[in-house]
Design a protein around this motif. Structure first.
Motif, PDB file in Angstrom:
ATOM      1  N   ARG A 265     -28.184   4.318   6.307  1.00  0.00           N
ATOM      2  CA  ARG A 265     -26.796   4.555   5.920  1.00  0.00           C
ATOM      3  C   ARG A 265     -26.666   5.818   5.068  1.00  0.00           C
ATOM      4  N   VAL A 266     -27.624   6.023   4.153  1.00  0.00           N
ATOM      5  CA  VAL A 266     -27.610   7.244   3.341  1.00  0.00           C
ATOM      6  C   VAL A 266     -27.732   8.470   4.237  1.00  0.00           C
ATOM      7  N   GLN A 267     -28.659   8.413   5.209  1.00  0.00           N
ATOM      8  CA  GLN A 267     -28.832   9.537   6.129  1.00  0.00           C
ATOM      9  C   GLN A 267     -27.583   9.761   6.969  1.00  0.00           C
TER      10      GLN A 267
ATOM     11  N   ASN B 123     -38.953  10.143  -1.115  1.00  0.00           N
ATOM     12  CA  ASN B 123     -38.212   9.322  -0.154  1.00  0.00           C
ATOM     13  C   ASN B 123     -39.085   8.402   0.687  1.00  0.00           C
ATOM     14  N   ARG B 124     -40.346   8.785   0.911  1.00  0.00           N
ATOM     15  CA  ARG B 124     -41.184   7.985   1.806  1.00  0.00           C
ATOM     16  C   ARG B 124     -42.511   7.572   1.176  1.00  0.00           C
ATOM     17  N   GLY B 125     -42.690   7.914  -0.108  1.00  0.00           N
ATOM     18  CA  GLY B 125     -43.895   7.486  -0.799  1.00  0.00           C
ATOM     19  C   GLY B 125     -45.162   8.172  -0.330  1.00  0.00           C
TER      20      GLY B 125
ATOM     21  N   LEU C 108     -35.403  11.386   5.124  1.00  0.00           N
ATOM     22  CA  LEU C 108     -34.902  10.272   4.326  1.00  0.00           C
ATOM     23  C   LEU C 108     -35.414   8.931   4.826  1.00  0.00           C
ATOM     24  N   VAL C 109     -35.743   8.861   6.107  1.00  0.00           N
ATOM     25  CA  VAL C 109     -36.135   7.583   6.706  1.00  0.00           C
ATOM     26  C   VAL C 109     -37.554   7.679   7.256  1.00  0.00           C
TER      27      VAL C 109
ATOM     28  N   VAL D  21     -32.188  18.129  -5.122  1.00  0.00           N
ATOM     29  CA  VAL D  21     -31.681  17.321  -6.228  1.00  0.00           C
ATOM     30  C   VAL D  21     -31.906  15.852  -5.906  1.00  0.00           C
ATOM     31  N   GLU D  22     -32.158  15.048  -6.945  1.00  0.00           N
ATOM     32  CA  GLU D  22     -32.355  13.612  -6.766  1.00  0.00           C
ATOM     33  C   GLU D  22     -31.088  12.865  -7.172  1.00  0.00           C
ATOM     34  N   ARG D  23     -30.636  11.977  -6.295  1.00  0.00           N
ATOM     35  CA  ARG D  23     -29.479  11.129  -6.586  1.00  0.00           C
ATOM     36  C   ARG D  23     -29.812   9.702  -6.180  1.00  0.00           C
ATOM     37  N   ASP D  24     -29.721   8.777  -7.143  1.00  0.00           N
ATOM     38  CA  ASP D  24     -29.940   7.352  -6.880  1.00  0.00           C
ATOM     39  C   ASP D  24     -31.279   7.094  -6.195  1.00  0.00           C
ATOM     40  N   GLY D  25     -32.305   7.794  -6.663  1.00  0.00           N
ATOM     41  CA  GLY D  25     -33.638   7.566  -6.133  1.00  0.00           C
ATOM     42  C   GLY D  25     -33.934   8.225  -4.811  1.00  0.00           C
ATOM     43  N   VAL D  26     -33.007   9.045  -4.316  1.00  0.00           N
ATOM     44  CA  VAL D  26     -33.204   9.765  -3.058  1.00  0.00           C
ATOM     45  C   VAL D  26     -33.216  11.257  -3.351  1.00  0.00           C
TER      46      VAL D  26
END
Length: 430
Positions: free
Chosen positions: A328-330, A181-183, A143-144, A207-212
């Motif tokens: 924060r998402v992670q 997530n990281r382009g 995610l990061v 699954v994708e949620r809010d662009g993640v």
């Protein structure tokens, strides 16, 4: 390398269905979830039928700043021998830090820097020397992104293989996750990495949620992931392909359908025969190939990883350069996963606390300032003790049940009021 074919991740929840799947060539099992001396009857029956079994480790943390734990390496090797496995697999990730002592309970991305690569390469060589069969390492979903990285994913994996001879387990679902997530371009990664070193391939859903994109292993495999598998197939005939499913298991027919879709992508002739060992690549010498990292490199990597992990699980400030929203998402994802795993290991706890909702609310409040330091089983006991210290749950009958549950597992009296008072003061001071 072994010719594996098309397989599925063996899990106790779908053991019977796995045995009935038509045309199954092999299975992969989470190494930490089995005991060499007491293998599940289902796995033994599969082996008797000639279905190969590969142990897949999740706890070594070869990308961490510390050298690999000898006991964990020995345990992984024991499972390989017990299963008659042609290889073992692990991840390019860190999962813990030593100072402070913190457990992520999850696979976290390694810095793509020269220092981190030096540390990883030495750790891999230590693991290879200790294991009785070849080792393959998996690219992970993240995610990061780390700030200040010096290498691309392709460069990092290529140098890792060139310097250690380790095989690669390429997860095409993770390539898609990192695209969202990281382009990162998954096809550029496939073009850059040494596919001669490919051991096998993972395929999974998310699954994708809010662009993640969340790599859940609990959803059907989407077309975009099969598209990446098809692109990999254009470049190489993989020795094996495996479907992963870890939760929210579907009907047997749906599992069979996903395996059939994978077979259509790779084709009946699309899996390669055995490969020679060891891997020899026609690559230029790596520009930086010391015999091992100096202590400065291990210290630097350790400090950076501890800062990130502390922000994720202990509420410390996010290190400079990271995307704070993604961290924060992670962090929320790690806490939710931690609550879910503890509930699976200790299913009595949600019942004692009045159901899944009250349990999760209580656990997430506990986890906010109580990072895991010694694994999920200890975490369940610490959570129960945390509640009892605070005279929770409020219902006396539920508190008595929780006390009995805790006592049965630790063989001790519940914390007395003086202990509760002292720990409360310490917590306030902290």
């Amino acid at each position: 390398m072994a010719h594996l074919g098309v397989g599925i991740g063996w899990r106790p929840e779908i053991a019977d269905a796995v045995e009935r799947l038509p045309g199954l060539d092999w299975v992969e099992v989470v190494a930490e979830n089995i005991c060499p001396g007491h293998l599940p009857a289902s796995l033994l029956r599969l082996r008797e039928r000639g279905v190969r079994v590969v142990p897949h480790g999740v706890s070594l943390g070869l990308g961490g700043a510390e050298r690999p734990d000898a006991a964990k390496l020995a345990a992984l090797g024991e499972r390989a021998v017990a299963l008659g496995a042609p290889l073992v697999t692990e991840h390019i990730a860190f999962v813990r830090t030593a100072s402070p002592a913190l457990e992520a309970g999850h696979l976290l991305p390694v810095q793509r820097t020269r220092d981190a690569l030096d540390v990883l390469c030495e750790n891999v060589r230590i693991a290879q020397d200790a294991l009785p069969v070849p080792l393959a390492l998996e690219n992970i979903a993240a995610l990061v992104s780390w700030p200040g990285e010096e290498l691309t994913e392709g460069q990092f994996l290529t140098e890792l293989v060139e310097r250690t001879g380790v095989r690669l387990l390429i997860d095409v679902a993770n390539l898609h996750t990192n695209r969202v997530n990281r382009g990162e371009d998954p096809f550029a990664v496939l073009d850059a990495i040494p596919l001669e070193a490919l051991a096998y391939v993972h395929v999974a859903g998310g699954v994708e949620r809010d662009g993640v994109w969340h790599d859940t292993h609990a959803h059907p495999v989407p077309a975009v992931v099969l598209d990446i598998l098809a692109e990999l197939r254009k470049r190489v005939a993989p020795p094996g392909v495996l479907l992963e499913r870890d939760d929210d298991f579907p009907a047997e027919a749906e599992l069979a359908g996903e395996l059939a879709a994978i077979r259509r992508v790779v084709g009946a002739e699309g899996l390669s025969p055995a490969r020679p060992s060891p891997v020899r690549l026609n690559l230029p010498p790596a520009p930086h190939t010391p015999t091992g990292p100096d202590q400065r490199a291990r210290t630097s990597v350790g400090v950076e990883q501890a800062a990130l992990l502390s922000a994720l699980v202990a509420g410390t400030p996010v290190p400079e350069g990271f995307d704070r929203q993604r961290v924060r998402v992670q962090s929320r994802a790690l806490a939710a996963k931690r609550a879910g795993v503890v509930a699976k290991l200790a299913p009595e706890l949600p019942g004692i606390l009045g159901g899944e909702g009250p349990y999760r609310k209580a656990f997430l409040a506990y986890a906010r300032n109580r990072p895991m330091t010694a694994g999920y089983r200890r975490d369940a006991l610490d959570f129960a003790e945390h509640l009892l210290i605070r005279d929770l749950p409020a219902d006396p009958a539920a508190r008595r049940r929780l006390t009995s549950w805790w006592q049965d597992r630790v063989g001790a009296r519940p914390p007395r009021r003086i202990v509760r008072w002292a720990r409360t003061l310490v917590g306030r001071a902290a």
